[in-house]
Every structure is written in structure tokens, then in C-alpha cells.
Design an enzyme around this catalytic site. Structure first.
Site, short mmCIF file in Angstrom:
data_model
loop_
_atom_site.label_atom_id
_atom_site.label_comp_id
_atom_site.label_asym_id
_atom_site.label_seq_id
_atom_site.Cartn_x
_atom_site.Cartn_y
_atom_site.Cartn_z
N THR A 21 1.06 -1.34 -0.13
CA THR A 21 -0.13 -0.11 -0.18
C THR A 21 0.72 1.24 0.04
O THR A 21 2.17 1.24 0.24
CB THR A 21 -0.92 0.11 1.34
OG1 THR A 21 -0.07 0.31 2.47
CG2 THR A 21 -1.91 -1.34 1.49
N ASP A 22 0.29 2.25 -0.17
CA ASP A 22 1.10 3.58 0.07
C ASP A 22 1.13 3.77 1.61
O ASP A 22 0.39 2.97 2.22
CB ASP A 22 0.37 4.97 -0.63
CG ASP A 22 1.28 5.88 -0.93
OD1 ASP A 22 2.08 6.08 -0.16
OD2 ASP A 22 0.75 6.97 -1.87
N ALA A 23 1.61 4.89 1.97
CA ALA A 23 1.60 5.05 3.35
C ALA A 23 0.45 4.62 4.08
O ALA A 23 -0.78 5.33 4.10
CB ALA A 23 1.84 6.51 3.78
N TYR A 24 0.45 3.70 5.03
CA TYR A 24 -0.65 3.04 5.74
C TYR A 24 -1.22 4.27 6.97
O TYR A 24 -0.69 4.88 7.64
CB TYR A 24 -0.63 2.02 6.53
CG TYR A 24 -1.53 1.42 7.35
CD1 TYR A 24 -2.65 0.79 6.95
CD2 TYR A 24 -1.53 1.74 8.74
CE1 TYR A 24 -3.43 0.39 7.69
CE2 TYR A 24 -2.49 1.27 9.62
CZ TYR A 24 -3.79 0.78 9.01
OH TYR A 24 -4.67 0.45 9.94
#
Length: 222
Positions: A103-106
Site C-alpha cells: 500500500t501507500d503510506a498506511y
């Protein structure tokens, strides 16, 4: 889209030849950085495939990309990282992608771990003090199954990069790179040792059997 795909494909290929894993981002339709979290992105499938997915497809099929980062936006009403149609049916089944997706930044308001792991996303990008707080299904049979698949995908990405690097460097005259990337195959030593023990055991058994037979024959003659 085509030029982006070609440039990215050969960047990824070059990096892999040095043993580097490239996380290509953001798949897909992440057009801007302003208010992109959860943005609803609407378009026809033709537009999506020919404009927004084309660079990623070229990167996978030409560059051998084995690592992707999901976008923050939604594809229609479905979060990109939660889209089984995108992360599994298109990326893996249709394009032949073998590797991992992160994912992108969680953050709890950006990603849903349950949806991600079932869609085909293998890892959650942790940043700062971010903690996975909204993953409710960590111990069910299906959760364990998908976590095992995620671990496999991550390992495939790593091994693919190492293998590509070793293969590429056998074709160069640079011994330094080859030496830096040399991997000690411990499993070969173990395998040879096991083979040796098995062979020695068989020979010893044959010898003892033959000796026993000889003794019996002598006893009968006596």
C-alpha cells in the site's frame, strides 16, 4: 503512457540486474497529490486500460517488474488497494505479474487491511508511528491463507531480483559485481551431506548383509 511505460520498464530491468527491487507507483490513476486520499476516479474501461494502466503493463511485461505500490485513490467507488479486479485479475492473472504489492503510506482512514490482503496486496507501508489498528480478521483460516500467500509473493520478489542480478553479471567482465552478489547456497551442502549419509548407510548395510551371509555359509559347511 507508452513512453512512461518504456522508460519505467528499462529502469526496473536495470535495477534488477543490480539486485535492486523497484516498487513502481502508484497503480493506478493517481494523477495528482492534492486531496488524493480516497478520491473517486471515474472513467471508461477503455480509457483506464489505454491511458492509466498501459505504463504499468509495459513495466510488468517488458521490464519484469515484481513490486508495485497501490494508489490512495479509488477506482470508481473501490479503493485501489482493495480492488481484486485490479490487483489480482488484471495485474496477476492477465499480465502475469509475479511479485508483491504494497500500500501507500498506511493509515486507518486510507486502507482496510482485510480488503487489501484479500484483493492481492501483500504488505502495508508503515510510516512514522502508524500502526495497523483496523485489522479485525487476523486469525481466521482465510486470513492465515492470504498471509501465507503474501509472504510467498514477497519472497518471490526478492529471489527474482537476486537471480536476475546473478544471471546478468555472468555476462559482464566485472568480477567485483559478481563477487558482491555471490550467494552461498547452504542448502547444497546440506543436500550433499544427506546424500553422503544415505549412500554410506546403504554401503554399510550391504557390507553387513554380505558378511552375515558368508558367516551362515561357513556355519552350514561346518
Amino acid at each position: 503512457s507508452f513512453l512512461s511505460g518504456v522508460m519505467c520498464a528499462y529502469t526496473v530491468r536495470g535495477a534488477k540486474e543490480m539486485g535492486i527491487m523497484c516498487w513502481v507507483k502508484h497503480i493506478a490513476a493517481n494523477d495528482d497529490e492534492i486531496a488524493r486520499v480516497g478520491k473517486y476516479t471515474w472513467m471508461t474501461e477503455q480509457s483506464f486500460r489505454e491511458t492509466y494502466l498501459l505504463p504499468f503493463r509495459i513495466t510488468v511485461q517488458t521490464g519484469g517488474a515484481n513490486a508495485m505500490m497501490a494508489a490512495f485513490n479509488r477506482i470508481g467507488s473501490v479503493r485501489a488497494g482493495s480492488s481484486y479486479a485490479l490487483m489480482t485479475e488484471v495485474l496477476r492473472d492477465e499480465w502475469g505479474f509475479k511479485g508483491a504489492v504494497i500500500t501507500d503510506a498506511y493509515a486507518a482512514d486510507r486502507n482496510d487491511p482485510d480488503e487489501c490482503i484479500r484483493a492481492g496486496v501483500d504488505a502495508l507501508l508503515s510510516w512514522g508511528t502508524s500502526v495497523v489498528t483496523n485489522w479485525e480478521d487476523k486469525s481466521s483460516a482465510t486470513a492465515v491463507k492470504f498471509m501465507q500467500q503474501s509472504c510467498k509473493n514477497l519472497l518471490i520478489s526478492y529471489v527474482d531480483c537476486r537471480y536476475t542480478a546473478l544471471t546478468a553479471n555472468t555476462l559482464t567482465s566485472s568480477s567485483v559485481i559478481g563477487e558482491d552478489l555471490e550467494i552461498f547456497a547452504w542448502w547444497k551442502v546440506v543436500l550433499f551431506a544427506v546424500d553422503g549419509i544415505v549412500v554410506a548407510s546403504l554401503l554399510a548395510w550391504c557390507a553387513l548383509t554380505a558378511l552375515s551371509s558368508v558367516k551362515k555359509l561357513k556355519a552350514l559347511k561346518a
